[in-house]
Design a protein around this motif. Sequence first.
Motif, PDB file in Angstrom:
ATOM      1  N   GLU A   1       0.824  -1.212   0.000  1.00  0.00           N
ATOM      2  CA  GLU A   1       0.000   0.000   0.000  1.00  0.00           C
ATOM      3  C   GLU A   1       0.856   1.259   0.000  1.00  0.00           C
ATOM      4  N   ALA A   2       1.983   1.220   0.673  1.00  0.00           N
ATOM      5  CA  ALA A   2       2.841   2.404   0.780  1.00  0.00           C
ATOM      6  C   ALA A   2       3.331   2.887  -0.582  1.00  0.00           C
ATOM      7  N   ARG A   3       3.356   1.984  -1.580  1.00  0.00           N
ATOM      8  CA  ARG A   3       3.857   2.310  -2.914  1.00  0.00           C
ATOM      9  C   ARG A   3       2.758   2.631  -3.918  1.00  0.00           C
ATOM     10  N   VAL A   4       1.507   2.472  -3.535  1.00  0.00           N
ATOM     11  CA  VAL A   4       0.398   2.665  -4.469  1.00  0.00           C
ATOM     12  C   VAL A   4       0.263   4.141  -4.847  1.00  0.00           C
ATOM     13  N   ARG A   5       0.128   4.395  -6.153  1.00  0.00           N
ATOM     14  CA  ARG A   5      -0.093   5.758  -6.647  1.00  0.00           C
ATOM     15  C   ARG A   5      -1.590   5.943  -6.901  1.00  0.00           C
ATOM     16  N   LEU A   6      -2.184   6.859  -6.181  1.00  0.00           N
ATOM     17  CA  LEU A   6      -3.610   7.138  -6.315  1.00  0.00           C
ATOM     18  C   LEU A   6      -3.872   8.460  -7.019  1.00  0.00           C
ATOM     19  N   VAL A   7      -2.813   9.188  -7.341  1.00  0.00           N
ATOM     20  CA  VAL A   7      -2.916  10.486  -8.012  1.00  0.00           C
ATOM     21  C   VAL A   7      -1.945  10.497  -9.185  1.00  0.00           C
ATOM     22  N   PRO A   8      -2.132  11.393 -10.161  1.00  0.00           N
ATOM     23  CA  PRO A   8      -1.250  11.412 -11.339  1.00  0.00           C
ATOM     24  C   PRO A   8       0.211  11.708 -11.025  1.00  0.00           C
ATOM     25  N   SER A   9       0.475  12.417  -9.937  1.00  0.00           N
ATOM     26  CA  SER A   9       1.858  12.758  -9.599  1.00  0.00           C
ATOM     27  C   SER A   9       2.581  11.548  -9.007  1.00  0.00           C
ATOM     28  N   LEU A  10       3.828  11.760  -8.614  1.00  0.00           N
ATOM     29  CA  LEU A  10       4.629  10.685  -8.026  1.00  0.00           C
ATOM     30  C   LEU A  10       4.281  10.432  -6.561  1.00  0.00           C
ATOM     31  N   THR A  11       3.307  11.141  -6.035  1.00  0.00           N
ATOM     32  CA  THR A  11       2.989  11.066  -4.610  1.00  0.00           C
ATOM     33  C   THR A  11       2.446   9.712  -4.195  1.00  0.00           C
ATOM     34  N   THR A  12       3.118   9.110  -3.222  1.00  0.00           N
ATOM     35  CA  THR A  12       2.665   7.897  -2.554  1.00  0.00           C
ATOM     36  C   THR A  12       2.925   8.107  -1.065  1.00  0.00           C
ATOM     37  N   VAL A  13       2.404   7.237  -0.220  1.00  0.00           N
ATOM     38  CA  VAL A  13       2.667   7.383   1.212  1.00  0.00           C
ATOM     39  C   VAL A  13       4.170   7.271   1.488  1.00  0.00           C
ATOM     40  N   LEU A  14       4.806   6.256   0.895  1.00  0.00           N
ATOM     41  CA  LEU A  14       6.243   6.080   1.109  1.00  0.00           C
ATOM     42  C   LEU A  14       7.029   7.239   0.489  1.00  0.00           C
ATOM     43  N   GLY A  15       6.593   7.677  -0.699  1.00  0.00           N
ATOM     44  CA  GLY A  15       7.259   8.788  -1.366  1.00  0.00           C
ATOM     45  C   GLY A  15       7.139  10.090  -0.600  1.00  0.00           C
ATOM     46  N   LEU A  16       6.001  10.293   0.070  1.00  0.00           N
ATOM     47  CA  LEU A  16       5.827  11.501   0.876  1.00  0.00           C
ATOM     48  C   LEU A  16       6.846  11.567   2.005  1.00  0.00           C
ATOM     49  N   VAL A  17       7.051  10.449   2.678  1.00  0.00           N
ATOM     50  CA  VAL A  17       7.994  10.450   3.792  1.00  0.00           C
ATOM     51  C   VAL A  17       9.426  10.605   3.268  1.00  0.00           C
ATOM     52  N   LYS A  18       9.724  10.021   2.106  1.00  0.00           N
ATOM     53  CA  LYS A  18      11.035  10.245   1.490  1.00  0.00           C
ATOM     54  C   LYS A  18      11.225  11.723   1.173  1.00  0.00           C
ATOM     55  N   HIS A  19      10.190  12.341   0.632  1.00  0.00           N
ATOM     56  CA  HIS A  19      10.280  13.762   0.291  1.00  0.00           C
ATOM     57  C   HIS A  19      10.476  14.614   1.539  1.00  0.00           C
ATOM     58  N   VAL A  20       9.757  14.311   2.608  1.00  0.00           N
ATOM     59  CA  VAL A  20       9.899  15.069   3.852  1.00  0.00           C
ATOM     60  C   VAL A  20      11.318  14.926   4.403  1.00  0.00           C
ATOM     61  N   THR A  21      11.904  13.749   4.261  1.00  0.00           N
ATOM     62  CA  THR A  21      13.301  13.555   4.667  1.00  0.00           C
ATOM     63  C   THR A  21      14.211  14.472   3.855  1.00  0.00           C
ATOM     64  N   PHE A  22      13.937  14.569   2.570  1.00  0.00           N
ATOM     65  CA  PHE A  22      14.668  15.480   1.678  1.00  0.00           C
ATOM     66  C   PHE A  22      14.532  16.918   2.144  1.00  0.00           C
ATOM     67  N   VAL A  23      13.314  17.320   2.514  1.00  0.00           N
ATOM     68  CA  VAL A  23      13.068  18.686   2.987  1.00  0.00           C
ATOM     69  C   VAL A  23      13.881  18.973   4.248  1.00  0.00           C
ATOM     70  N   GLU A  24      13.884  18.014   5.176  1.00  0.00           N
ATOM     71  CA  GLU A  24      14.680  18.179   6.400  1.00  0.00           C
ATOM     72  C   GLU A  24      16.146  18.417   6.048  1.00  0.00           C
ATOM     73  N   GLN A  25      16.666  17.622   5.142  1.00  0.00           N
ATOM     74  CA  GLN A  25      18.082  17.706   4.803  1.00  0.00           C
ATOM     75  C   GLN A  25      18.424  18.998   4.067  1.00  0.00           C
ATOM     76  N   VAL A  26      17.506  19.463   3.213  1.00  0.00           N
ATOM     77  CA  VAL A  26      17.747  20.714   2.490  1.00  0.00           C
ATOM     78  C   VAL A  26      17.854  21.887   3.459  1.00  0.00           C
ATOM     79  N   TRP A  27      16.877  22.012   4.356  1.00  0.00           N
ATOM     80  CA  TRP A  27      16.844  23.179   5.226  1.00  0.00           C
ATOM     81  C   TRP A  27      17.845  23.106   6.371  1.00  0.00           C
ATOM     82  N   PHE A  28      18.036  21.935   6.925  1.00  0.00           N
ATOM     83  CA  PHE A  28      18.876  21.859   8.122  1.00  0.00           C
ATOM     84  C   PHE A  28      20.301  21.420   7.811  1.00  0.00           C
TER      85      PHE A  28
END
Length: 261
Positions: A131-158
């Motif tokens: 389920e974490a990998r399922v794409r329900l929207v046209p973008s790359l957004t998935t539950v697992l992808g969201l948390v990966k992206h948030v990790t990226f955001v943390e690393q960019v700013w901090f």
Amino acid sequence: MGAAGTAGKSSLSDIPILCRPRSAHVNGAPSPGALDPGRDERPPREPLPDSSFDRLVEAVGIAAGFPQGMVSRAECELEECPVLAKYVRGPSPSVSHMDIFTAGESEMLHALVDEQRAAVAALLDEVTEEEARVRLVPSLTTVLGLVKHVTFVEQVWFDHRIGGRTRMEVGLPETVDESFVLEPQDTLESVRSSHRAAWARSCELAAACDLDRLLDWRGTPVTVRWVLMHMVRELARHAGHGDILVEQLHARRDSWSRRHG
């Protein structure tokens, strides 16, 4: 939301200790308002009445992503519960309880960011690996992808902007879209672990900074205060995105069960 299963589920002690201001220095001198980690000269606050304390514990526990009733007053008295302990206890033994609703500016900002970090982290407890990998929207957004992206955001700013490391040193992808891309080796546990590590690193870096410290953001000066406020709104937005995805995934799960049950 109910958990999809117990395997890999976060425990209270899994979440990094909440950010806490430490002594910061500007040009070699302690910055105004910075806390000396070896001394706390503020007078102790009166403990909250039991009923108020219990309501605070429950409210913060729910905000941090834990089911209602999971977090008890007794657990918050223990050192093994870093998630809520820093919300309801002060930064030193002289402060018995800290109410985040009336905390100082720095304590409040750090606590609000951590609240949203916990909400994002809790998303992974609600889904299976598939389920974490399922794409329900046209973008790359998935539950697992969201948390990966948030990790990226943390690393960019901090790590990058506050810590001063280059994007290459941190291992950041070139584009924002790439931060959502899932690799074959990405799992609930690996992404959860990376997020926790970035969270802890962000806390360490931000806690040593004065809120008025200036950073460069693509040629625009911004303060650490602005970064923390930006993190609240960005993480809250992504936590909301994730909640909707999880709700849709649970609906799919229930629909399949009704058809095949």
